[in-house]
Write a protein that holds these residues in place. Structure first.
Motif, PDB file in Angstrom:
ATOM      1  N   LYS A  59     -13.798 -45.752  10.425  1.00 27.43           N
ATOM      2  CA  LYS A  59     -12.469 -45.188  10.649  1.00 27.43           C
ATOM      3  C   LYS A  59     -11.432 -45.571   9.599  1.00 27.43           C
ATOM      4  O   LYS A  59     -10.398 -44.917   9.496  1.00 27.43           O
ATOM      5  N   ASP A  60     -11.683 -46.624   8.841  1.00 28.76           N
ATOM      6  CA  ASP A  60     -10.637 -47.149   7.958  1.00 28.76           C
ATOM      7  C   ASP A  60     -11.209 -47.430   6.572  1.00 28.76           C
ATOM      8  O   ASP A  60     -12.182 -48.173   6.445  1.00 28.76           O
ATOM      9  N   PRO A  61     -10.625 -46.870   5.511  1.00 28.08           N
ATOM     10  CA  PRO A  61     -11.136 -47.134   4.161  1.00 28.08           C
ATOM     11  C   PRO A  61     -10.918 -48.569   3.696  1.00 28.08           C
ATOM     12  O   PRO A  61     -11.528 -49.005   2.718  1.00 28.08           O
ATOM     13  N   ILE A  62     -10.069 -49.327   4.391  1.00 29.66           N
ATOM     14  CA  ILE A  62      -9.770 -50.696   3.971  1.00 29.66           C
ATOM     15  C   ILE A  62     -10.831 -51.680   4.448  1.00 29.66           C
ATOM     16  O   ILE A  62     -11.037 -52.731   3.845  1.00 29.66           O
ATOM     17  N   THR A  63     -11.538 -51.352   5.526  1.00 30.01           N
ATOM     18  CA  THR A  63     -12.537 -52.283   6.065  1.00 30.01           C
ATOM     19  C   THR A  63     -13.943 -51.696   6.098  1.00 30.01           C
ATOM     20  O   THR A  63     -14.872 -52.367   6.547  1.00 30.01           O
ATOM     21  N   SER A  64     -14.122 -50.475   5.640  1.00 29.88           N
ATOM     22  CA  SER A  64     -15.446 -49.853   5.688  1.00 29.88           C
ATOM     23  C   SER A  64     -16.401 -50.558   4.727  1.00 29.88           C
ATOM     24  O   SER A  64     -15.969 -51.245   3.794  1.00 29.88           O
ATOM     25  N   PRO A  65     -17.717 -50.396   4.931  1.00 32.57           N
ATOM     26  CA  PRO A  65     -18.671 -51.016   4.003  1.00 32.57           C
ATOM     27  C   PRO A  65     -18.567 -50.383   2.625  1.00 32.57           C
ATOM     28  O   PRO A  65     -18.043 -49.268   2.476  1.00 32.57           O
ATOM     29  N   VAL A  66     -19.053 -51.088   1.624  1.00 33.90           N
ATOM     30  CA  VAL A  66     -19.010 -50.564   0.263  1.00 33.90           C
ATOM     31  C   VAL A  66     -20.424 -50.486  -0.296  1.00 33.90           C
ATOM     32  O   VAL A  66     -21.338 -51.195   0.145  1.00 33.90           O
ATOM     33  N   THR A  67     -20.579 -49.602  -1.268  1.00 28.90           N
ATOM     34  CA  THR A  67     -21.861 -49.394  -1.931  1.00 28.90           C
ATOM     35  C   THR A  67     -21.607 -49.213  -3.417  1.00 28.90           C
ATOM     36  O   THR A  67     -20.464 -49.087  -3.859  1.00 28.90           O
ATOM     37  N   GLN A  97     -21.427 -63.209   0.747  1.00 35.99           N
ATOM     38  CA  GLN A  97     -21.537 -64.615   1.110  1.00 35.99           C
ATOM     39  C   GLN A  97     -20.847 -65.554   0.133  1.00 35.99           C
ATOM     40  O   GLN A  97     -20.853 -66.761   0.327  1.00 35.99           O
ATOM     41  N   ARG A  98     -20.262 -65.012  -0.920  1.00 34.85           N
ATOM     42  CA  ARG A  98     -19.578 -65.876  -1.881  1.00 34.85           C
ATOM     43  C   ARG A  98     -18.225 -65.285  -2.245  1.00 34.85           C
ATOM     44  O   ARG A  98     -17.997 -64.083  -2.119  1.00 34.85           O
ATOM     45  N   ASP A  99     -17.351 -66.165  -2.687  1.00 38.66           N
ATOM     46  CA  ASP A  99     -16.026 -65.740  -3.115  1.00 38.66           C
ATOM     47  C   ASP A  99     -16.144 -65.170  -4.525  1.00 38.66           C
ATOM     48  O   ASP A  99     -16.530 -65.874  -5.457  1.00 38.66           O
ATOM     49  N   GLU A 100     -15.817 -63.900  -4.685  1.00 37.70           N
ATOM     50  CA  GLU A 100     -15.968 -63.231  -5.975  1.00 37.70           C
ATOM     51  C   GLU A 100     -14.729 -63.342  -6.856  1.00 37.70           C
ATOM     52  O   GLU A 100     -14.633 -62.669  -7.882  1.00 37.70           O
ATOM     53  N   GLY A 101     -13.769 -64.171  -6.468  1.00 37.82           N
ATOM     54  CA  GLY A 101     -12.602 -64.397  -7.312  1.00 37.82           C
ATOM     55  C   GLY A 101     -11.798 -63.130  -7.535  1.00 37.82           C
ATOM     56  O   GLY A 101     -11.450 -62.415  -6.597  1.00 37.82           O
ATOM     57  N   VAL A 102     -11.502 -62.814  -8.804  1.00 39.29           N
ATOM     58  CA  VAL A 102     -10.674 -61.647  -9.116  1.00 39.29           C
ATOM     59  C   VAL A 102     -11.407 -60.335  -8.879  1.00 39.29           C
ATOM     60  O   VAL A 102     -10.796 -59.265  -8.922  1.00 39.29           O
ATOM     61  N   ASN A 103     -12.705 -60.392  -8.619  1.00 39.01           N
ATOM     62  CA  ASN A 103     -13.473 -59.177  -8.337  1.00 39.01           C
ATOM     63  C   ASN A 103     -13.748 -58.996  -6.846  1.00 39.01           C
ATOM     64  O   ASN A 103     -14.490 -58.090  -6.458  1.00 39.01           O
ATOM     65  N   ALA A 104     -13.163 -59.853  -6.023  1.00 39.65           N
ATOM     66  CA  ALA A 104     -13.379 -59.764  -4.581  1.00 39.65           C
ATOM     67  C   ALA A 104     -12.808 -58.458  -4.037  1.00 39.65           C
ATOM     68  O   ALA A 104     -11.811 -57.935  -4.537  1.00 39.65           O
ATOM     69  N   ILE A 105     -13.468 -57.941  -3.017  1.00 36.05           N
ATOM     70  CA  ILE A 105     -13.037 -56.710  -2.355  1.00 36.05           C
ATOM     71  C   ILE A 105     -12.724 -57.035  -0.900  1.00 36.05           C
ATOM     72  O   ILE A 105     -13.506 -57.713  -0.228  1.00 36.05           O
ATOM     73  N   TRP A 106     -11.598 -56.579  -0.440  1.00 38.35           N
ATOM     74  CA  TRP A 106     -11.190 -56.799   0.943  1.00 38.35           C
ATOM     75  C   TRP A 106     -12.213 -56.181   1.904  1.00 38.35           C
ATOM     76  O   TRP A 106     -12.719 -55.110   1.623  1.00 38.35           O
ATOM     77  N   PRO A 107     -12.575 -56.883   3.004  1.00 40.03           N
ATOM     78  CA  PRO A 107     -11.979 -58.103   3.563  1.00 40.03           C
ATOM     79  C   PRO A 107     -12.558 -59.409   3.044  1.00 40.03           C
ATOM     80  O   PRO A 107     -12.243 -60.464   3.567  1.00 40.03           O
ATOM     81  N   GLY A 108     -13.426 -59.369   2.035  1.00 39.15           N
ATOM     82  CA  GLY A 108     -13.836 -60.579   1.345  1.00 39.15           C
ATOM     83  C   GLY A 108     -15.012 -61.315   1.956  1.00 39.15           C
ATOM     84  O   GLY A 108     -15.731 -60.814   2.826  1.00 39.15           O
ATOM     85  N   LYS A 109     -15.188 -62.538   1.478  1.00 38.08           N
ATOM     86  CA  LYS A 109     -16.321 -63.380   1.851  1.00 38.08           C
ATOM     87  C   LYS A 109     -16.447 -63.528   3.365  1.00 38.08           C
ATOM     88  O   LYS A 109     -15.478 -63.809   4.058  1.00 38.08           O
ATOM     89  N   GLY A 110     -17.674 -63.322   3.852  1.00 39.87           N
ATOM     90  CA  GLY A 110     -17.955 -63.488   5.266  1.00 39.87           C
ATOM     91  C   GLY A 110     -17.647 -62.274   6.114  1.00 39.87           C
ATOM     92  O   GLY A 110     -18.029 -62.235   7.289  1.00 39.87           O
ATOM     93  N   PHE A 111     -16.973 -61.274   5.537  1.00 38.41           N
ATOM     94  CA  PHE A 111     -16.587 -60.088   6.305  1.00 38.41           C
ATOM     95  C   PHE A 111     -16.988 -58.782   5.621  1.00 38.41           C
ATOM     96  O   PHE A 111     -17.309 -57.807   6.293  1.00 38.41           O
ATOM     97  N   LEU A 112     -16.954 -58.761   4.292  1.00 39.65           N
ATOM     98  CA  LEU A 112     -17.262 -57.526   3.573  1.00 39.65           C
ATOM     99  C   LEU A 112     -18.737 -57.178   3.703  1.00 39.65           C
ATOM    100  O   LEU A 112     -19.608 -57.996   3.408  1.00 39.65           O
ATOM    101  N   VAL A 113     -19.020 -55.957   4.130  1.00 44.81           N
ATOM    102  CA  VAL A 113     -20.389 -55.449   4.158  1.00 44.81           C
ATOM    103  C   VAL A 113     -20.607 -54.667   2.867  1.00 44.81           C
ATOM    104  O   VAL A 113     -19.919 -53.683   2.601  1.00 44.81           O
ATOM    105  N   PHE A 114     -21.559 -55.135   2.067  1.00 46.24           N
ATOM    106  CA  PHE A 114     -21.811 -54.549   0.746  1.00 46.24           C
ATOM    107  C   PHE A 114     -23.298 -54.216   0.661  1.00 46.24           C
ATOM    108  O   PHE A 114     -24.147 -55.095   0.605  1.00 46.24           O
ATOM    109  N   TYR A 115     -23.608 -52.924   0.652  1.00 42.35           N
ATOM    110  CA  TYR A 115     -24.998 -52.487   0.540  1.00 42.35           C
ATOM    111  C   TYR A 115     -25.372 -52.449  -0.942  1.00 42.35           C
ATOM    112  O   TYR A 115     -25.228 -51.427  -1.613  1.00 42.35           O
ATOM    113  N   ARG A 116     -25.851 -53.562  -1.444  1.00 40.37           N
ATOM    114  CA  ARG A 116     -26.179 -53.667  -2.869  1.00 40.37           C
ATOM    115  C   ARG A 116     -27.516 -53.018  -3.205  1.00 40.37           C
ATOM    116  O   ARG A 116     -27.777 -52.697  -4.361  1.00 40.37           O
ATOM    117  N   ASN A 117     -28.375 -52.862  -2.215  1.00 42.59           N
ATOM    118  CA  ASN A 117     -29.672 -52.226  -2.433  1.00 42.59           C
ATOM    119  C   ASN A 117     -29.591 -50.748  -2.059  1.00 42.59           C
ATOM    120  O   ASN A 117     -28.581 -50.271  -1.542  1.00 42.59           O
TER     121      ASN A 117
END
Length: 564
Positions: A199-207, A117-137
């Motif tokens: 299907k794609d490592p560029i848009t898959s969720p991250v953990t 939900q926020r712009d992580e600047g130089v640490n942002a991961i594609w596809p970025g704010k509003g699109f990146l699914v990040f399972y932080r828990n």
């Protein structure tokens, strides 16, 4: 009664009865029972059954953004209808009914907690704010629908999800009350396991790396791109006899009653099957990573280029091309950021780069605020504006990895030494520049001169930090600058060498102001011959904390401060 009115009535009933529908993200239980009906490492072909078909259809409806298909298979959505209705439903409301949009909104609002939900600047991961699914828990803390979000299933922005049945098994019946005070009813329940593949490592969720979820917040964590998971879904059957419009429904976001009891009550909940995760490896899709780098070159915004490079590097941390592009871009951005601070116009690119490097050399020995504290500033538009420190701290680990993987890239290793120096790590800077010096062929005199100058500044930085003015390192710094002056025939390096010798003299315990004046006078002569140089920019080079007190206190230096 229209479906929209039923929905409003359902809200009224929820207030009156105490039933409400917040998402309860309890860890997915039942890992041990699940292991009982399929041996680890074996995946028998799943036979199609009504419950497997329902779970698969439900997951695919979410992934494709099919609101109607989702709503007609979602237990919570159906329960909202029947618990407030005066009569049993014979069929579903038409696809145009607003209830499907309302149920979908509840789903998306829950899923948004796992979206960046926020712009992580130089640490942002594609596809970025509003699109990146990040399972932080912990992965077991998310409801099953989190693994098939439409953000990942729709194309664009995602590239699709593949859902494959694994198996199913019955569990004890689910029980619930149709409304507060009503008798308990029960229906058959089953668990269905589906393999979800991105299907794609560029848009898959991250953990985070699986072993790092229990680390404290102060520990640097490793981010990985998720390739596949096995997800368990609880499917209820025999609902039509209770007045539901459909006979089968999938339990996703459980409801809670007045006393906090789960609605329905089931022995297992859906979610991630522990140990089932698979993450993208460098060898899985190298052509996709190469294509991403080619596409990145066409992005106008640096933050988009950095985000895509960061994504490539979490899949393949040893991708030399990505490391080279990232570190080179960040280094030049950091160097150029000096101009935004000192605001001294320089009319030549080569001189501007050297001028800005000299600025950071001096600044890193002084207040250091801009280069010490990473703190991306978020503007009113929600876009992060990284500070020089953000660039420095992002590029350092990437530079270190690149130096290990590509030791023949002397330019990158020189920059790594500079970055160490600006990061107030002079010992690492000295060691890096000394190692580069040993690897330079004898015939490359110009490069050797440049490295000697960087080594001299790294040695000066050591003394500037320790304040041990009798450190022999200072004498070595002066000798390195003298050798560089002898080796080079480039006016820019001649200027830098004489300026460096004068700067080193300022730290000598028995400072020789006459010798210092001679070197600064010579440096001034070389400097003003350079394209893009000016008297004003020369005077700025005398205004840092190290030189200013000397040249302004001794009248002998006054000619250096004049415009002629």
């Amino acid at each position: 009664m229209s479906a929209s009115r039923i929905m409003l009535a359902a809200v009224a009933v929820s207030v009156a009865t105490g039933l409400w529908w917040p998402p309860l993200f309890a860890p997915a239980s039942g890992a041990a029972p699940a292991a009982e009906y399929i041996k680890k490492g074996r995946r028998p072909a799943a036979k199609t059954t009504p419950v497997i078909a329902a779970a698969k259809q439900y997951a695919e409806a979410i992934a494709s953004g099919d609101r109607v298909g989702f709503g007609r298979l979602d237990f919570g959505c159906q329960f909202a209808l029947v618990s407030a209705a005066a009569a049993p439903f014979k069929d579903f409301p038409p696809g145009s009914d607003p209830i499907y949009g309302q149920c979908w909104t509840t789903l998306v609002q829950a899923q948004d907690t796992a979206v960046e939900q926020r712009d992580e600047g130089v640490n942002a991961i594609w596809p970025g704010k509003g699109f990146l699914v990040f399972y932080r828990n912990q992965l077991t803390s998310y409801a099953p629908s989190f693994y098939v979000m439409a953000r990942m299933g729709l194309s664009p922005p995602g590239t699709g999800i593949r859902v494959e049945p694994v198996d199913s098994a019955p569990i004890p019946a689910a029980s619930f009350r149709m409304r507060s005070g009503a008798p308990l009813v029960s229906v058959p329940a089953s668990v269905v396991r589906l393999r979800v593949t991105y299907k794609d490592p560029i848009t898959s969720p991250v953990t985070y790396a699986p072993e790092e979820y229990n680390l404290t917040a102060t520990v640097t964590t490793t981010t990985q791109a998720l390739k596949a998971v096995t997800v368990k879904w609880v499917v209820l059957s025999g609902l039509r006899k209770l007045g539901f419009p459909g006979d089968t429904a999938v339990l996703n976001l459980p409801m809670a009653g007045r006393e906090g009891e789960a609605v329905p009550s089931v022995t297992e909940t859906g979610g991630y099957i522990p140990g089932s995760g698979e993450w993208w490896k460098p060898t899985d899709a190298p052509e996709v990573l190469s294509a991403a780098l080619q596409r990145m070159a066409h992005y106008a915004e640096q933050r988009d280029r950095i985000a895509l490079l960061n994504r490539v590097l979490i899949v393949d941390p040893g991708q030399v091309a990505a490391l080279t592009i990232l570190t080179g871009g960040l280094y030049h951005t950091l160097v150029s950021a000096g101009a935004a601070v000192h605001r001294v116009p320089i009319g030549d690119t080569a001189l501007a780069d050297r001028f800005n490097e000299l600025y950071w050399n001096a600044y890193a020995q002084e207040s250091r605020i801009d280069i010490s504290y990473p703190r991306s500033m978020i503007g009113k538009d929600g876009i992060a504006t990284p500070t020089p420190a953000d660039y420095l701290y992002r590029m350092l680990p990437a530079m270190e990895r690149l130096a290990r993987l590509q030791p023949d890239d002397l330019e990158s290793r020189i920059r790594l030494g500079n970055a160490y120096r600006w990061n107030n790590d002079p010992q690492a800077a000295i060691a890096t520049h000394e190692a580069v010096l040993k690897d330079i062929p004898p015939e490359r005199a110009a490069l050797k001169a440049r490295v000697l100058l960087e080594l001299a500044w790294s040695r000066i930085a050591k003394v500037a930090w320790s304040r041990m003015l009798d450190d022999p390192t200072l004498v070595q710094a002066n000798k390195a600058a003298e050798e560089a002056f002898t080796l080079t025939d480039r006016p820019l390096d001649k200027f830098t060498a004489t300026y460096t010798m004068a700067y080193a003299q300022a730290y000598m315990p028995n400072r020789d102001n006459h010798a210092m004046l001679e070197k600064l006078t010579e440096a001034r002569r070389w400097y003003l011959q350079l394209a893009g140089a000016s008297v004003d920019s020369w005077l700025f080079l005398l205004q840092n904390d190290t030189l200013k007190g000397v040249v302004e206190a001794d009248p002998a230096f006054k000619p250096l401060l004049t415009a002629s």
